[in-house]
Design a protein around this motif. Sequence first.
Motif, PDB file in Angstrom:
ATOM      1  N   UNK A   1       0.831  -1.199   0.000  1.00  0.00           N
ATOM      2  CA  UNK A   1       0.000   0.000   0.000  1.00  0.00           C
ATOM      3  C   UNK A   1       0.861   1.243   0.000  1.00  0.00           C
ATOM      4  N   UNK A   2       0.223   2.402  -0.135  1.00  0.00           N
ATOM      5  CA  UNK A   2       0.956   3.654  -0.285  1.00  0.00           C
ATOM      6  C   UNK A   2       0.756   4.628   0.874  1.00  0.00           C
ATOM      7  N   UNK A   3      -0.189   4.358   1.759  1.00  0.00           N
ATOM      8  CA  UNK A   3      -0.489   5.290   2.844  1.00  0.00           C
ATOM      9  C   UNK A   3       0.590   5.184   3.914  1.00  0.00           C
ATOM     10  N   UNK A   4       1.351   6.262   4.085  1.00  0.00           N
ATOM     11  CA  UNK A   4       2.458   6.295   5.040  1.00  0.00           C
ATOM     12  C   UNK A   4       2.209   7.405   6.058  1.00  0.00           C
ATOM     13  N   UNK A   5       2.141   7.018   7.324  1.00  0.00           N
ATOM     14  CA  UNK A   5       1.974   7.978   8.411  1.00  0.00           C
ATOM     15  C   UNK A   5       3.338   8.318   8.990  1.00  0.00           C
ATOM     16  N   UNK A   6       3.687   9.601   8.978  1.00  0.00           N
ATOM     17  CA  UNK A   6       4.943  10.087   9.543  1.00  0.00           C
ATOM     18  C   UNK A   6       4.631  10.812  10.847  1.00  0.00           C
ATOM     19  N   UNK A   7       5.156  10.289  11.939  1.00  0.00           N
ATOM     20  CA  UNK A   7       4.946  10.891  13.258  1.00  0.00           C
ATOM     21  C   UNK A   7       6.191  11.696  13.595  1.00  0.00           C
ATOM     22  N   UNK A   8       6.057  13.015  13.588  1.00  0.00           N
ATOM     23  CA  UNK A   8       7.168  13.923  13.855  1.00  0.00           C
ATOM     24  C   UNK A   8       6.691  14.968  14.855  1.00  0.00           C
ATOM     25  N   UNK A   9       7.468  15.174  15.903  1.00  0.00           N
ATOM     26  CA  UNK A   9       7.021  16.020  17.006  1.00  0.00           C
ATOM     27  C   UNK A   9       7.052  17.502  16.647  1.00  0.00           C
ATOM     28  N   UNK A  10       8.125  17.959  16.059  1.00  0.00           N
ATOM     29  CA  UNK A  10       8.286  19.374  15.741  1.00  0.00           C
ATOM     30  C   UNK A  10       8.088  19.570  14.237  1.00  0.00           C
ATOM     31  N   UNK A  11       7.150  20.420  13.879  1.00  0.00           N
ATOM     32  CA  UNK A  11       6.861  20.670  12.469  1.00  0.00           C
ATOM     33  C   UNK A  11       8.064  21.245  11.735  1.00  0.00           C
ATOM     34  N   UNK A  12       8.893  22.009  12.431  1.00  0.00           N
ATOM     35  CA  UNK A  12      10.049  22.623  11.782  1.00  0.00           C
ATOM     36  C   UNK A  12      11.117  21.602  11.410  1.00  0.00           C
ATOM     37  N   UNK A  13      11.081  20.419  12.009  1.00  0.00           N
ATOM     38  CA  UNK A  13      12.077  19.399  11.697  1.00  0.00           C
ATOM     39  C   UNK A  13      11.819  18.731  10.349  1.00  0.00           C
ATOM     40  N   UNK A  14      10.676  18.972   9.751  1.00  0.00           N
ATOM     41  CA  UNK A  14      10.379  18.351   8.464  1.00  0.00           C
ATOM     42  C   UNK A  14      11.385  18.747   7.394  1.00  0.00           C
ATOM     43  N   UNK A  15      11.892  19.949   7.486  1.00  0.00           N
ATOM     44  CA  UNK A  15      12.827  20.423   6.467  1.00  0.00           C
ATOM     45  C   UNK A  15      14.163  19.686   6.522  1.00  0.00           C
ATOM     46  N   UNK A  16      14.478  19.084   7.676  1.00  0.00           N
ATOM     47  CA  UNK A  16      15.738  18.348   7.776  1.00  0.00           C
ATOM     48  C   UNK A  16      15.755  17.111   6.877  1.00  0.00           C
ATOM     49  N   UNK A  17      14.559  16.583   6.583  1.00  0.00           N
ATOM     50  CA  UNK A  17      14.463  15.322   5.839  1.00  0.00           C
ATOM     51  C   UNK A  17      13.818  15.530   4.470  1.00  0.00           C
TER      52      UNK A  17
ATOM     53  N   UNK B   1       2.212  10.641   1.925  1.00  0.00           N
ATOM     54  CA  UNK B   1       2.687  10.939   3.272  1.00  0.00           C
ATOM     55  C   UNK B   1       1.663  11.765   4.047  1.00  0.00           C
ATOM     56  N   UNK B   2       1.439  11.364   5.286  1.00  0.00           N
ATOM     57  CA  UNK B   2       0.588  12.109   6.207  1.00  0.00           C
ATOM     58  C   UNK B   2       1.420  12.426   7.438  1.00  0.00           C
ATOM     59  N   UNK B   3       1.632  13.732   7.705  1.00  0.00           N
ATOM     60  CA  UNK B   3       2.447  14.164   8.833  1.00  0.00           C
ATOM     61  C   UNK B   3       1.541  14.455  10.027  1.00  0.00           C
ATOM     62  N   UNK B   4       1.834  13.814  11.150  1.00  0.00           N
ATOM     63  CA  UNK B   4       1.043  14.037  12.355  1.00  0.00           C
ATOM     64  C   UNK B   4       1.982  14.154  13.550  1.00  0.00           C
ATOM     65  N   UNK B   5       1.537  14.914  14.533  1.00  0.00           N
ATOM     66  CA  UNK B   5       2.284  15.054  15.775  1.00  0.00           C
ATOM     67  C   UNK B   5       1.825  14.006  16.777  1.00  0.00           C
ATOM     68  N   UNK B   6       2.724  13.467  17.589  1.00  0.00           N
ATOM     69  CA  UNK B   6       2.286  12.491  18.593  1.00  0.00           C
ATOM     70  C   UNK B   6       1.318  13.084  19.613  1.00  0.00           C
ATOM     71  N   UNK B   7       1.273  14.411  19.704  1.00  0.00           N
ATOM     72  CA  UNK B   7       0.354  15.066  20.625  1.00  0.00           C
ATOM     73  C   UNK B   7      -1.029  15.276  20.025  1.00  0.00           C
ATOM     74  N   UNK B   8      -1.203  14.929  18.768  1.00  0.00           N
ATOM     75  CA  UNK B   8      -2.489  15.110  18.097  1.00  0.00           C
ATOM     76  C   UNK B   8      -3.507  14.137  18.690  1.00  0.00           C
ATOM     77  N   UNK B   9      -4.551  14.674  19.278  1.00  0.00           N
ATOM     78  CA  UNK B   9      -5.566  13.826  19.914  1.00  0.00           C
ATOM     79  C   UNK B   9      -6.407  13.070  18.896  1.00  0.00           C
ATOM     80  N   UNK B  10      -6.447  13.527  17.656  1.00  0.00           N
ATOM     81  CA  UNK B  10      -7.242  12.851  16.628  1.00  0.00           C
ATOM     82  C   UNK B  10      -6.463  11.746  15.921  1.00  0.00           C
ATOM     83  N   UNK B  11      -5.210  11.574  16.304  1.00  0.00           N
ATOM     84  CA  UNK B  11      -4.388  10.565  15.656  1.00  0.00           C
ATOM     85  C   UNK B  11      -4.861   9.169  16.037  1.00  0.00           C
TER      86      UNK B  11
END
Length: 485
Positions: free
Chosen positions: A23-39, A53-63
């Motif tokens: 499948x193609x659905x990939x969930x990326x769990x990254x804490x700081x949104x600004x760190x996305x640029x590093x990768x 790609x779906x970017x979500x924070x581990x603090x997201x209550x809807x995750x």
Amino acid sequence: MRLRLFGLVLGLVGFVSALSAQGQNLLVVIEDESDKTKYSQFWSDLQDRGFQLSYRSPKDTALSLFLHGEPAYSHLLLLPTKSKGFGPNLTPNLIVDFVNGGSNVLLALSAEQGIPSAVSSLLLELDISLPPDRNSLVVDHFNYDTQSAGDKHDVLLLPSSANSKKGIKNFFSVDGLVAFPHAVGQVLGNASPLLASVIKAPATAYTYNPKEDSTEGLEDVFATGAQLTLVSAFQARNSARFTVLGSSAALEDKWFDASVSLPGSKTGKTGQKTANKAFAHALSAWTFKELGVLRVNSVTHRLAEDTRAGITNSTAVSAAPGDVNPEIYRIKNRVHYAVSLSEYSGTHWIPFTPPAGDAVQLEFSMLSPFHRLDLTPSPDTANPQNNATLYTAEFVLPDQHGIFNFFLEYRRPFYTNVEEKRTVSVRHFAHDEWPRSFVISAAFPWIGGIWVTVLGWLGFVGLWVYSKPGGARRELKVGGVGGKK
């Protein structure tokens, strides 16, 4: 016109979905949104391969990893977090259930941010142990980058092909050195056959906590040398994959194009380019099932042409010699077994060829195997796409009736598991199928004895019936005394 457009859309969708076998659905769990640029280069590589790609924070209550009781994503990428865990929606139990549901996980660690206790608990479920100190990292004074870690020696430079073994295909081998900055060492349990080491630490490496200034920590280290694994792979019994990367910084843009040098290297200050980009591509491709995926196209078994003299190769109950996959055979039948196997290679299926020194085997078993045979590979001419290998074997069924299985099991490191079982009945000879005694050489003495007895009896009867009796007996009269009557 609409039909043509609809067909074109379906073709494009089929092409995209073919980039991954799952499948193609990939969930990326990254804490700081600004760190996305590093990768950014890593994200671009994943998107070019068709991943959504779906970017979500581990603090997201809807995750949530699940939707209606099923995994909501095909793959999960966990980047380091500064908190004690990934939150209530990414507990170790939920991630284990996510893997049990057939989805894949890539977990990246970093000694700079510390290891959360929840991550240590999660890896213990897989029989992977981490150092008790949250900030412990792997240090090597002989295999480090002299340009970026000339003092701390905490940026290891290792070849990806160092752990290649005979009979095991290396999907992670790339040209050049791979940099592992601030890597977290892992110790794999010896009891689990589901674990495999992708890259081990050199013999001169050891774990070290930079926050401890005393030398007591160096006397009692967590692990050293080949005990440490920098990249480990876990493949569950359902072929779901869980990869642990000890250095999340190895995926950053900085190290994709970095110039590095080993101690005593002839390249000097100019150094050489790292192979991190190619290694990240290979590691993610294996984790997300773009590599090492096997598929069974077909399984057939039937009666084979038997050239043995005096033996008729027939089941005579429910199957004719031309029938495929009959439910019943007879003892001492000669059978033909064939299985078609394909391997997924990033974008398409190709014929599967096992590594050198390995073989695909078939077992014909009841409670235990009566036969264990190496299958012979050949091109699958029945496959119109020519993307499969046909493995075949011919053998004689044992002289034992009962319920048997054609059992094919192929479990190798870094390949998805193949397990195919076909159950058949094997009956004994019917009363009119046994060979006649006059064709069995061992029965000749007994047959001769029978005929000798018969002929002897007939001879005796003939003699008894046709023998001429003797003449009439004369009665002798005895006279009186003196010879007078």
